[in-house]
Design a protein around this motif. Sequence first.
Motif, short mmCIF file in Angstrom:
data_model
loop_
_atom_site.label_atom_id
_atom_site.label_comp_id
_atom_site.label_asym_id
_atom_site.label_seq_id
_atom_site.Cartn_x
_atom_site.Cartn_y
_atom_site.Cartn_z
N UNK B 87 -7.19 -32.62 8.70
CA UNK B 87 -6.68 -33.16 7.43
C UNK B 87 -6.00 -34.50 7.65
N UNK B 88 -5.30 -34.63 8.77
CA UNK B 88 -4.48 -35.82 8.96
C UNK B 88 -5.04 -36.75 10.05
N UNK B 89 -6.30 -36.54 10.43
CA UNK B 89 -6.97 -37.45 11.35
C UNK B 89 -6.34 -37.51 12.73
N UNK B 90 -5.90 -36.38 13.22
CA UNK B 90 -5.31 -36.33 14.56
C UNK B 90 -6.19 -35.47 15.47
N UNK B 91 -6.12 -35.74 16.78
CA UNK B 91 -6.81 -34.88 17.73
C UNK B 91 -6.00 -33.62 17.96
N UNK B 92 -6.66 -32.53 18.38
CA UNK B 92 -5.94 -31.35 18.85
C UNK B 92 -5.67 -31.54 20.34
N UNK B 93 -4.45 -31.24 20.79
CA UNK B 93 -4.14 -31.37 22.21
C UNK B 93 -3.19 -30.27 22.62
N UNK B 94 -3.23 -29.89 23.91
CA UNK B 94 -2.27 -28.89 24.38
C UNK B 94 -0.88 -29.52 24.33
N UNK B 95 0.04 -28.85 23.64
CA UNK B 95 1.41 -29.34 23.52
C UNK B 95 2.24 -28.64 24.60
N UNK B 96 2.74 -29.46 25.56
CA UNK B 96 3.42 -28.87 26.72
C UNK B 96 4.64 -28.06 26.33
N UNK B 97 5.39 -28.56 25.36
CA UNK B 97 6.59 -27.84 24.96
C UNK B 97 6.21 -26.49 24.32
N UNK B 98 5.16 -26.51 23.51
CA UNK B 98 4.71 -25.27 22.89
C UNK B 98 4.27 -24.26 23.94
N UNK B 99 3.53 -24.76 24.94
CA UNK B 99 3.04 -23.87 25.99
C UNK B 99 4.20 -23.25 26.76
N UNK B 100 5.20 -24.09 27.04
CA UNK B 100 6.37 -23.59 27.75
C UNK B 100 7.07 -22.50 26.92
N UNK B 101 7.20 -22.73 25.63
CA UNK B 101 7.83 -21.73 24.75
C UNK B 101 7.09 -20.41 24.76
N UNK B 102 5.76 -20.49 24.68
CA UNK B 102 4.97 -19.25 24.65
C UNK B 102 5.16 -18.50 25.97
#
Lengths: 417, 417
Positions: B87-102
């Motif tokens: 929708x907002x013209x961005x790529x999907x990427x692994x988010x390091x902070x999100x991964x750490x949280x999980x």
Amino acid sequence: MTQFDIAVLTIGDELLSGELPDTNTATIGRLLGAHGYALREALTVGDVEDDIQGALQQLVSRRQVIIVTGGLGPTADDLTARAAALAFGQRLAVNDEALRQIRDFFRQSGQAMHPRNEKQALLPQRARVLANRRGTAPGFWLQVEGREVFFLPGVPAEMTAMLSESVLPLLEKHHGGAPPRRERILTVFGLSEPKAEELLLTYPLPAGVTVAWGVDFPMVLVKLRADGEEADSLLDRAEVVVRRALGEHIVALGDQTLAQVVAGLLTDHGLTLALAESCTGGLLSAMLTDQPGASIFLERTAVTYANSAKEQWLGVPADLLVSEGAVSEGCALAMAKGMRQAAGTDLALSITGIAGPSGGSPAKPVGTVYLALSAAGQERVKGYRFTGDRQQVRRTAACMALEWLRRYLMTRNLEGI
Amino acid sequence: MTQFDIAVLTIGDELLSGELPDTNTATIGRLLGAHGYALREALTVGDVEDDIQGALQQLVSRRQVIIVTGGLGPTADDLTARAAALAFGQRLAVNDEALRQIRDFFRQSGQAMHPRNEKQALLPQRARVLANRRGTAPGFWLQVEGREVFFLPGVPAEMTAMLSESVLPLLEKHHGGAPPRRERILTVFGLSEPKAEELLLTYPLPAGVTVAWGVDFPMVLVKLRADGEEADSLLDRAEVVVRRALGEHIVALGDQTLAQVVAGLLTDHGLTLALAESCTGGLLSAMLTDQPGASIFLERTAVTYANSAKEQWLGVPADLLVSEGAVSEGCALAMAKGMRQAAGTDLALSITGIAGPSGGSPAKPVGTVYLALSAAGQERVKGYRFTGDRQQVRRTAACMALEWLRRYLMTRNLEGI
């Protein structure tokens, strides 16, 4: 499934402020699903003319069928008809058929019509009226740019009836029938939802049947669903499986409540009943007498909070109340037997317990409840410890009493309880 | 109120099929309102990538803040992050902070992490993470064209915590705190909604106070609202106006029910009560005993469906039952007086009537109900003709009985009833 898109628009400030959760969207989704249609999107706006108008214009631009609920009442914050007229470039005009319907409704219900209710007949000029037999707000529908927009009242009972009686037949006429989705609900009492789910897991259901779970405290609802021509026979087979897994815990089928099942059994068997309630305070009696024709089987109920009432009306011995207390096996049994004698009924059932929040003790904590049933030549008494707050203890006790009656009426035997 | 528009987008097939009602919208609306913000619109779409993408683009085009719930889980039908990226013209990427949280969440809860959960760290490239301490799905937010879009999990407990802990503080930081909105509810009995509104129209409310209407059958709710520092004193003044307009029809304030008001008055005055119900079948007793501490004032209730019970327990003369019938002024009065004598209470109230659907006659149609109240040296009896179905007649009759008790307890006088 027929290929056209349906949207719902629900209108009301109370839905956005969180004062009232929107139940209409879920009801519409379920009813559409039962007829083989699917809901594509749902939108909610407040009682704001611009927002209603904008939402209608947007939805008409991208969906074929729009079902709108709310804002058809007689008060100043009911703006739907006006916003619809603005959205679709129509004048507002008094609709004679709508006016006649409103007048008929008041005449039939014997109420005086308020002049303000005439506002409810002011509809977009090309509106066609949908009958509302349960309230003052007529529904209507419009054809706009080849799309259909249905306007229904927000009151759930009125909305549901009009959807079934008017909107779904019109959809079927205009778009053709879709293979139906069937649902069969079994009501379970005495098992938690995870426990019931675990028991059912070991019994495979026929392919094509899905199961969903619901709770109507203290009941657990098992919802079996299947699509297509074979749906009914698939559900017949699934019901057999569920009955095998959950057995005697299944207390009602379909829309029936346990109270309706018991009322039906008492009527069919021609048996009379009297009730002696203490901690439930009349709740069991109210549940049974909610059924039309309850006077055929229910002779009387005593709510005996005070010990004097237990002695005077039910003949519970004063020394028993002192020695065992009012919340005891002995008292429950004396209440049931005394009631059966006083009322001269085939059956008498008693409930005595501690609903809380106060009144508990280490020996008899809150939730302690005794039930007793007296029948010709048979009697039964049993103690329970129910969990939950005052409302939950009262509700569970009343439902357990209904379940005792159901089991007795199925077997004519108090042993199995 | 701070001027910016907030929209909610809830995502999930189960919300459109009606399988699960959407409670998140109401929760968000309530929490926003408590912080002085208002929700402008709410949209629901299914687990369809195109629909999510379209909804996000639309909402960003017309609202300043968008709160999205659902579709952040680890399974294949959780599509929100991907749809947001599109929708907002961005790529999907692994988010390091999100991964750490999980990873932290699994470590702390002692569970093994499934490789599939790594998918939950795949976010739009400019996403900033919002902490989720209760589940595996990290939330995130994006700034897009000057708008803020917050993405929260659909699980209500996780969503609510993250809204309070992360989203509301960010809104306050970016837009400033908003003055709180206050609401005061007055419960009205004995007036229809249009009639009550008409009466209120002639009494101007203080500027800044708005009024909304609701129905909790047979009650009508008047909801007064005001914003800002002066809200409470504005509502005080508005309440005076509404009391002047609707006077004795106002039976309760705030969250209180009429049954709670009556229970409180009986307790405060130290008076005892006994009830004799016929057509309401225990409903009045159940409503009163739903209140904790009801045993302080309620001695007993008799539900006397059968004439034998009316004679035996209440001393209603058999010839009166023959000459006037069980649904009559005479019978109602005899029931109340007989009950007061049997129970030895300060007050006794009786209800006898025809709730329907059968049992009516031309002289006494369905809805005919007589109430009587007996007190020391005073008694009062009156007939009504209530409208509606069995449930509505029973509910109206029980509420009218509560209203009799309220009026007597306020004035100690039966004349005004």
